[in-house]
Design a protein around this motif. Structure first.
Motif, PDB file in Angstrom:
ATOM      1  N   LEU A   1      27.033  11.134  11.526  1.00 20.85           N
ATOM      2  CA  LEU A   1      26.556  10.310  11.834  1.00 20.85           C
ATOM      3  C   LEU A   1      28.092   9.170  13.155  1.00 20.85           C
ATOM      4  CD1 LEU A   1      24.464   8.052  12.025  1.00 20.85           C
ATOM      5  CD2 LEU A   1      25.487   7.152  10.050  1.00 20.85           C
ATOM      6  N   THR A   2      26.869   8.688  14.394  1.00 22.32           N
ATOM      7  CA  THR A   2      27.832   7.483  14.904  1.00 22.32           C
ATOM      8  C   THR A   2      27.112   6.240  15.057  1.00 22.32           C
ATOM      9  OG1 THR A   2      28.323   9.847  16.459  1.00 22.32           O
ATOM     10  CG2 THR A   2      28.418   7.583  17.075  1.00 22.32           C
ATOM     11  N   ILE A   3      27.927   5.383  14.767  1.00 19.25           N
ATOM     12  CA  ILE A   3      27.676   4.485  14.367  1.00 19.25           C
ATOM     13  C   ILE A   3      27.917   2.622  15.333  1.00 19.25           C
ATOM     14  CG2 ILE A   3      26.889   1.735  13.342  1.00 19.25           C
ATOM     15  CD1 ILE A   3      26.947   3.848  11.036  1.00 19.25           C
ATOM     16  N   GLU A   4      27.415   2.796  16.328  1.00 19.08           N
ATOM     17  CA  GLU A   4      28.070   2.297  17.962  1.00 19.08           C
ATOM     18  C   GLU A   4      27.961   1.254  17.475  1.00 19.08           C
ATOM     19  OE1 GLU A   4      28.292   3.890  20.684  1.00 19.08           O
ATOM     20  OE2 GLU A   4      26.794   5.704  19.985  1.00 19.08           O
ATOM     21  N   GLU A   5      28.931   0.150  18.387  1.00 17.84           N
ATOM     22  CA  GLU A   5      29.640  -0.905  18.630  1.00 17.84           C
ATOM     23  C   GLU A   5      28.616  -1.962  18.639  1.00 17.84           C
ATOM     24  OE1 GLU A   5      33.558  -2.539  19.369  1.00 17.84           O
ATOM     25  OE2 GLU A   5      32.628  -4.102  20.847  1.00 17.84           O
ATOM     26  N   GLY A   6      28.064  -3.001  17.771  1.00 13.33           N
ATOM     27  CA  GLY A   6      26.905  -3.518  18.059  1.00 13.33           C
ATOM     28  C   GLY A   6      25.823  -3.762  17.539  1.00 13.33           C
ATOM     29  N   GLU A   7      25.472  -2.680  16.514  1.00  7.87           N
ATOM     30  CA  GLU A   7      24.177  -2.224  16.361  1.00  7.87           C
ATOM     31  C   GLU A   7      23.973  -2.890  14.582  1.00  7.87           C
ATOM     32  OE1 GLU A   7      22.200   1.657  15.999  1.00  7.87           O
ATOM     33  OE2 GLU A   7      24.515   2.576  16.286  1.00  7.87           O
ATOM     34  N   PHE A   8      23.002  -3.543  14.750  1.00  7.18           N
ATOM     35  CA  PHE A   8      22.125  -3.866  13.362  1.00  7.18           C
ATOM     36  C   PHE A   8      22.231  -2.337  12.572  1.00  7.18           C
ATOM     37  CE2 PHE A   8      21.806  -7.965  11.057  1.00  7.18           C
ATOM     38  CZ  PHE A   8      21.081  -7.643   9.645  1.00  7.18           C
ATOM     39  N   PHE A   9      23.039  -2.015  12.216  1.00  9.01           N
ATOM     40  CA  PHE A   9      22.644  -0.199  11.510  1.00  9.01           C
ATOM     41  C   PHE A   9      21.873  -0.257   9.831  1.00  9.01           C
ATOM     42  CE2 PHE A   9      22.802   4.025  10.213  1.00  9.01           C
ATOM     43  CZ  PHE A   9      22.819   4.707  12.156  1.00  9.01           C
ATOM     44  N   GLY A  10      20.590  -0.107   9.282  1.00  8.22           N
ATOM     45  CA  GLY A  10      20.246  -0.011   8.238  1.00  8.22           C
ATOM     46  C   GLY A  10      20.499   1.559   7.366  1.00  8.22           C
ATOM     47  N   ILE A  11      21.064   1.170   6.512  1.00  8.24           N
ATOM     48  CA  ILE A  11      21.698   2.653   5.098  1.00  8.24           C
ATOM     49  C   ILE A  11      19.765   2.986   4.518  1.00  8.24           C
ATOM     50  CG2 ILE A  11      22.756   4.302   4.192  1.00  8.24           C
ATOM     51  CD1 ILE A  11      25.234   3.410   6.345  1.00  8.24           C
ATOM     52  N   ILE A  12      19.874   3.913   4.246  1.00  9.19           N
ATOM     53  CA  ILE A  12      18.356   4.309   3.357  1.00  9.19           C
ATOM     54  C   ILE A  12      18.822   5.263   2.594  1.00  9.19           C
ATOM     55  CG2 ILE A  12      16.016   4.345   3.278  1.00  9.19           C
ATOM     56  CD1 ILE A  12      15.745   3.448   6.153  1.00  9.19           C
ATOM     57  N   GLY A  13      18.126   5.074   1.416  1.00  7.57           N
ATOM     58  CA  GLY A  13      18.483   6.158   0.365  1.00  7.57           C
ATOM     59  C   GLY A  13      18.331   5.337  -1.205  1.00  7.57           C
ATOM     60  N   HIS A  14      17.547   6.685  -2.380  1.00  8.69           N
ATOM     61  CA  HIS A  14      17.546   6.840  -3.700  1.00  8.69           C
ATOM     62  C   HIS A  14      19.067   6.106  -3.626  1.00  8.69           C
ATOM     63  CE1 HIS A  14      13.836   6.982  -3.915  1.00  8.69           C
ATOM     64  NE2 HIS A  14      13.381   7.789  -3.066  1.00  8.69           N
ATOM     65  N   THR A  15      19.791   5.810  -4.908  1.00 13.28           N
ATOM     66  CA  THR A  15      20.052   5.569  -6.382  1.00 13.28           C
ATOM     67  C   THR A  15      20.790   7.584  -5.657  1.00 13.28           C
ATOM     68  OG1 THR A  15      19.356   4.299  -7.308  1.00 13.28           O
ATOM     69  CG2 THR A  15      21.907   4.424  -7.596  1.00 13.28           C
ATOM     70  N   GLY A  16      22.203   7.670  -6.032  1.00 15.51           N
ATOM     71  CA  GLY A  16      22.609   8.897  -5.755  1.00 15.51           C
ATOM     72  C   GLY A  16      22.484   9.407  -4.612  1.00 15.51           C
ATOM     73  N   SER A  17      21.932   9.152  -3.368  1.00 18.35           N
ATOM     74  CA  SER A  17      21.734  10.071  -2.251  1.00 18.35           C
ATOM     75  C   SER A  17      22.806  10.520  -1.367  1.00 18.35           C
ATOM     76  CB  SER A  17      20.315   9.151  -1.537  1.00 18.35           C
ATOM     77  OG  SER A  17      20.614   7.742  -1.206  1.00 18.35           O
ATOM     78  N   GLY A  18      23.941   9.430  -1.706  1.00 17.40           N
ATOM     79  CA  GLY A  18      25.410   9.519  -0.905  1.00 17.40           C
ATOM     80  C   GLY A  18      25.724   8.482  -0.317  1.00 17.40           C
ATOM     81  N   LYS A  19      24.877   7.390  -0.200  1.00 19.60           N
ATOM     82  CA  LYS A  19      25.017   6.170   1.331  1.00 19.60           C
ATOM     83  C   LYS A  19      26.552   5.489   0.853  1.00 19.60           C
ATOM     84  CE  LYS A  19      20.788   3.504  -1.018  1.00 19.60           C
ATOM     85  NZ  LYS A  19      21.839   3.469  -2.487  1.00 19.60           N
ATOM     86  N   SER A  20      26.017   5.062  -0.398  1.00 17.20           N
ATOM     87  CA  SER A  20      27.338   4.246  -0.975  1.00 17.20           C
ATOM     88  C   SER A  20      28.747   5.096  -0.935  1.00 17.20           C
ATOM     89  CB  SER A  20      27.690   4.011  -2.833  1.00 17.20           C
ATOM     90  OG  SER A  20      25.957   2.876  -3.065  1.00 17.20           O
ATOM     91  N   THR A  21      28.773   6.318  -1.060  1.00 14.75           N
ATOM     92  CA  THR A  21      30.104   7.056  -0.830  1.00 14.75           C
ATOM     93  C   THR A  21      30.530   7.233   0.994  1.00 14.75           C
ATOM     94  OG1 THR A  21      28.728   8.506  -2.742  1.00 14.75           O
ATOM     95  CG2 THR A  21      30.945   9.621  -1.453  1.00 14.75           C
ATOM     96  N   PHE A  22      29.346   7.347   1.272  1.00 14.29           N
ATOM     97  CA  PHE A  22      29.550   7.299   2.734  1.00 14.29           C
ATOM     98  C   PHE A  22      29.803   5.976   2.983  1.00 14.29           C
ATOM     99  CE2 PHE A  22      27.979   6.332   7.036  1.00 14.29           C
ATOM    100  CZ  PHE A  22      28.473   6.959   7.470  1.00 14.29           C
ATOM    101  N   VAL A  23      29.423   4.559   2.594  1.00 14.75           N
ATOM    102  CA  VAL A  23      30.031   3.307   3.296  1.00 14.75           C
ATOM    103  C   VAL A  23      31.736   3.467   2.618  1.00 14.75           C
ATOM    104  CG1 VAL A  23      29.232   0.939   2.823  1.00 14.75           C
ATOM    105  CG2 VAL A  23      27.549   2.552   3.590  1.00 14.75           C
ATOM    106  N   LYS A  24      31.772   3.730   1.348  1.00 14.35           N
ATOM    107  CA  LYS A  24      33.500   3.799   0.611  1.00 14.35           C
ATOM    108  C   LYS A  24      34.531   4.569   2.019  1.00 14.35           C
ATOM    109  CE  LYS A  24      32.606   2.473  -4.084  1.00 14.35           C
ATOM    110  NZ  LYS A  24      33.121   2.901  -5.063  1.00 14.35           N
ATOM    111  N   HIS A  25      33.719   5.549   2.334  1.00 14.16           N
ATOM    112  CA  HIS A  25      34.000   6.171   3.544  1.00 14.16           C
ATOM    113  C   HIS A  25      35.303   5.338   4.836  1.00 14.16           C
ATOM    114  CE1 HIS A  25      33.439   9.637   1.345  1.00 14.16           C
ATOM    115  NE2 HIS A  25      35.285  10.272   1.919  1.00 14.16           N
ATOM    116  N   LEU A  26      34.156   4.620   4.976  1.00 16.08           N
ATOM    117  CA  LEU A  26      34.879   3.161   6.263  1.00 16.08           C
ATOM    118  C   LEU A  26      35.767   2.517   6.532  1.00 16.08           C
ATOM    119  CD1 LEU A  26      31.269   3.052   7.012  1.00 16.08           C
ATOM    120  CD2 LEU A  26      32.054   4.723   7.528  1.00 16.08           C
ATOM    121  N   ASN A  27      36.004   2.521   4.825  1.00 15.42           N
ATOM    122  CA  ASN A  27      37.471   1.739   5.177  1.00 15.42           C
ATOM    123  C   ASN A  27      38.256   2.170   3.906  1.00 15.42           C
ATOM    124  OD1 ASN A  27      36.777   0.617   2.150  1.00 15.42           O
ATOM    125  ND2 ASN A  27      36.776  -1.405   2.530  1.00 15.42           N
TER     126      ASN A  27
END
Lengths: 271, 305, 256
Positions: B28-54
């Motif tokens: 996935l690529t998120i460009e500078e300046g975006e207001f980006f949304g991440i959608i998915g059920h609990t356990g879909s991996g979205k929180s794990t993904f986000v925790k990678h970012l920092n």
């Protein structure tokens, strides 16, 4: 989402898992007694045989059981060093230097002690591997029941135990969450001297305490709302009942203790 | 700062009976300046993904005992996961994770749970003091004041108050102030409006728009609320079972109603209305915000008469 | 709370709306005696609530709270659901039946032997409802029980609650700040500063949307769209139903 089971319960179905928790606790106590009654390696061999049976019928991987030894590694090292160097035997020492001396008896005795500790640690870990904390609590409560006669608050104690247990996974999740949040704010828990590290824990401990208190309060309310008023009137859904499995285990314990006693009487001491 | 993730995978408790695949080859690529949304059920991996970012979850290749997988003969060479956030290469062992965390602010779900200090001021200053060890007191004060004010609280009134004496909505603002105080370039928020009443929700979303642009160049929100995504985001990624299924602007994403329903997800109200109108032979062309939908409907009438 | 008067009929599905801090939760705690009023009385099925009959009142009025993690008494689903039934001294067989009944009422039969900690938020909250149902209450109070759930969890809870109300004829008091949930009720009251400020059928309440705004409540999004279309000069009614609104828009476009 973190999957934690307190202690180390290993979730498979097995003969040992299904044994009545009370009996397992009694088993452990009897086993410890047997280990200490054993005066020679034959007795310990009998104990080791029982351990092997237990592990074999529990379907817990042997590596997991061996891991229990890591916790007492220091203790094992310490006892064996102490006994090897300070035990005073009768013959000539193999080695002597100032206060240190290594005798044949010292070596044997230290090996004997190490075997005792290893067996003890491994069988104790089998109890927690094969019994859920809830079952363990029920078992303890049931075994403590006679203490009601001396007005010991058995019910309250067991309730506190089981509440504390069910709180562990939740608090552990919460700790993770708060730790991540503070790390994202630049908190550093890994470097610096011990004083600094303890200080660094404050931003985790305070939120954790607050959340634990809130949980306790809300839980109290939820329990009251479900008609909880102490153990008056209260019945129990899960009654522990003995089965054929328990009979086998009972015979095994009885056999072990008798065997060890006989070996002690007829085969003499280790040294 | 652009976020570029390639082939990210993650397994919780590998090798144990509880092993669970949380991320499965995510790019996935998120460009500078975006207001980006991440959608998915609990356990879909979205929180794990986000925790990678920092760097709260690290790529295997950035860890000490990492060994490169060897290419086997006759097999395609193994995919190497990589993650870049601006100039930071998170797959490298040498990455300055500290510096990264200053640039990528993260607001967790129910962030008020992280409050701990005796006063609001101290709590908001916590991150600043961690990241900017040599900052002068005056500068710290100015930064804290700016952060508290931008989240819509009265600095003079709250700075010496215990954060625990504030209302739920105020606590959440203080917690957000404590993250944005370092002026991160990217601000990631996990369910920023969860548990608030509708008005509180509106206020938090308005706050994010206030922050987006001047204060934090990029905003990434994790949300369950499709209306929230449609109303606010420039683009959104849909996570399901550890994979990214779509990464599209709401205008295109919410045309895929059937696909989203099949994933057990909902669509925004405007998309439901569009479908209901379509059944009656009326096409509406909008980007699924309420205003654009209303405009599109009203324009239809204007065009007809 | 002050000067608070409210009658709830048996079998009713009542929604209580209000922003955070409007006194909704105090109301929930008064209804089953977790709090006792300073002045005035709470009557449940014709008997005034006193410290002496708390026990019987709580058997009849079950309350489910907000945080799914903070209501679990036991680690296993079965044991947790059994808790209430054990407290009132039922026999083992009765408790077993109650567990089966309660779990099937919330659609969680297959989780009987599961560990609560591994369930999703919505499932945990269904277990909390089952724990209350095991007491066979005649009234079910949900104190913002959906506030911490994701949309799927929220839907699960609302499905369960609707079914309990329709099929088991349990009186439901739903305390919420989600307008969409209130739409499902047969009657709604709006609270502000501990007082009832509006009441009536949910659709009537949403028609008075200026008034709602003054109590820090917002319209459901669909209501907002109706208002905006009306403001743009389109002839659509105040409705909370997607199909009705679409039909009205279509009709209005056809006529112009």
């Amino acid at each position: 989402m973190k999957e934690v089971t307190f202690g180390q319960y290993y979730p498979v179905e097995s003969f040992v898992h299904k044994v009545d928790p009370r009996l397992k606790i009694v088993f452990l106590i009897a086993y410890i007694t047997a280990i200490f009654l054993a005066k020679n390696f034959y007795g310990l061999a009998a104990c080791a045989f029982v351990l092997v049976l237990t592990v074999a019928f529990s379907r817990v991987p042997i590596l997991k059981v061996l891991r229990a030894l890591r916790g007492i590694a220091v203790l094992i090292l310490f006892t064996s060093v102490l006994n090897v160097f300070f035990y005073r035997g009768e013959g000539d020492p193999y080695f002597e230097w100032t206060v240190f001396a290594v005798y044949r008896e010292g070596l044997i005795f230290s090996a004997f002690l190490v075997c005792r500790l290893v067996l003890l640690a491994m069988l104790s870990s089998m109890l927690t591997y094969t019994t859920t904390p809830v079952a363990l609590c029920d078992g303890i409560e049931s075994l403590l029941t006679p203490l009601k006669w001396i007005r010991f608050p058995v019910h309250a104690v067991s309730l506190i135990m089981s509440q504390a247990l069910s709180m562990i996974p939740i608090l552990s999740d919460e700790t993770d969450r708060i730790k991540s949040a503070q790390m994202a704010r630049g908190a550093d828990f890994e470097s610096g001297n011990p004083v600094k590290r303890v200080k660094a824990m404050i931003p985790i401990l305070i939120p954790l305490l607050i959340s634990a208190f809130r949980r306790a309060e809300e839980l109290g309310e939820a329990m009251e709302a479900r008609c909880y008023m102490g153990d008056k009137k209260r019945t129990k859904y899960k009654k522990l009942t003995f089965t054929w499995r328990d009979l086998i285990v009972f015979l095994l314990i009885a056999g072990l203790v008798t065997g060890v006693v006989l070996l002690r009487v007829y085969c003499g001491g280790v040294i | 700062m652009t976020i570029t993730a390639e082939h990210l995978s993650y397994v919780y408790h590998p090798g144990s009976p509880f092993a669970a695949k949380a991320l499965d080859d995510v790019s996935l690529t998120i460009e500078e300046g975006e207001f980006f949304g991440i959608i998915g059920h609990t356990g879909s991996g979205k929180s794990t993904f986000v925790k990678h970012l920092n760097g709260l979850i690290r790529l295997p290749s950035s860890q000490k005992h990492y060994k490169k997988p060897k290419a086997k003969k006759g097999m395609p060479s193994p995919v190497v996961p990589s993650l870049k956030v601006g100039e930071y290469d998170l797959s490298s062992r040498k990455t300055d994770f500290y510096g990264l965390r200053k640039k990528v602010g993260m607001v967790f779900q129910y962030p008020e749970a992280q409050l701990f200090a005796e006063t609001v001021f101290e709590d908001v200053a916590f991150g600043l003091k961690n990241f900017e060890r040599d900052m002068k007191e005056k500068e710290t004060e100015a930064a804290v004041k700016a952060a508290i004010e931008v989240v819509g609280l009265d600095y003079a009134a709250v700075k010496d108050v215990s954060p625990f004496d504030l209302s739920g909505g105020q606590k959440r603002r203080v917690a957000i102030a404590g993250v944005i105080v370092t002026k991160p370039e990217i601000l990631v928020l996990d369910e920023p409006a969860a548990g608030l009443d509708p008005l509180g929700k509106k206020e938090i979303m308005a706050l994010l728009h206030r922050l987006h642009g001047d204060w934090c160049k990029t905003v990434v929100i994790v949300s369950h609320d499709m209306d929230e995504i449609a109303e606010n985001c420039t683009r959104a990624a849909v996570f399901s079972e550890g994979k990214i299924v779509y990464a599209l602007p709401p205008k295109e994403l919410f045309l895929k109603a059937d696909e989203l329903f099949a994933l057990g997800l909902d669509i925004p109200l405007t998309a439901k209305l569009r479908l209901a109108l379509l059944k009656r032979g009326i096409e509406t062309d909008c980007d699924f915000t309420v205003d654009s939908f209303v405009d599109a409907v009203l324009k239809k009438r204007g065009g007809a008469s | 709370m002050k000067n608070f008067d409210l009658d709830i009929e048996e079998g009713e599905f009542l929604a209580v709306l209000g922003h955070n801090g409007s006194g909704k939760s105090t109301l929930a705690r008064l209804m089953n005696g977790l709090l006792l009023p300073d002045k005035g009385t709470v009557e449940v099925f014709g008997t005034a609530l006193t410290e002496k009959n708390l026990y019987d009142v709580r058997r009849n009025v079950g309350v489910v709270f907000q945080n799914p993690d903070n209501q679990t008494v036991s680690m296993l689903v079965e044991d947790d659901v059994a808790f209430g039934a054990e407290n009132v001294g039922l026999t083992r067989e009765e408790i077993g039946e109650r567990i089966a009944f309660a779990l099937s009422a919330v659609g969680m039969e297959e989780y009987r032997h599961a560990t609560v900690a591994r369930l999703s938020g919505g499932q945990k909250q269904r277990i909390a409802i089952a724990g209350v149902l095991a007491l066979k209450p005649r009234v079910l109070v949900l104190d913002e029980s959906t506030a911490m759930l994701d949309p799927r969890g929220r839907r699960e809870i609302m499905d369960v609650v609707l079914r309990l109300n329709r099929e088991e004829h349990i009186t439901v008091v739903l305390i919420t700040h989600f307008m969409e949930e209130a739409l499902l009720s047969s009657r709604a009251v709006v609270m502000n500063r501990g007082e009832i400020v509006m009441q009536g059928a949910p659709s009537d309440i949403f028609e008075r949307h200026e008034e709602l705004l003054t109590y820090n409540l917002t319209l459901p999004r669909i209501g907002e769209i109706c208002k905006k279309l009306q403001a743009g000069g389109m002839n659509v009614p105040d409705t909370l139903d997607v199909e009705i609104l679409a039909e009205a828009i279509a009709a209005s476009l056809r006529s112009s």
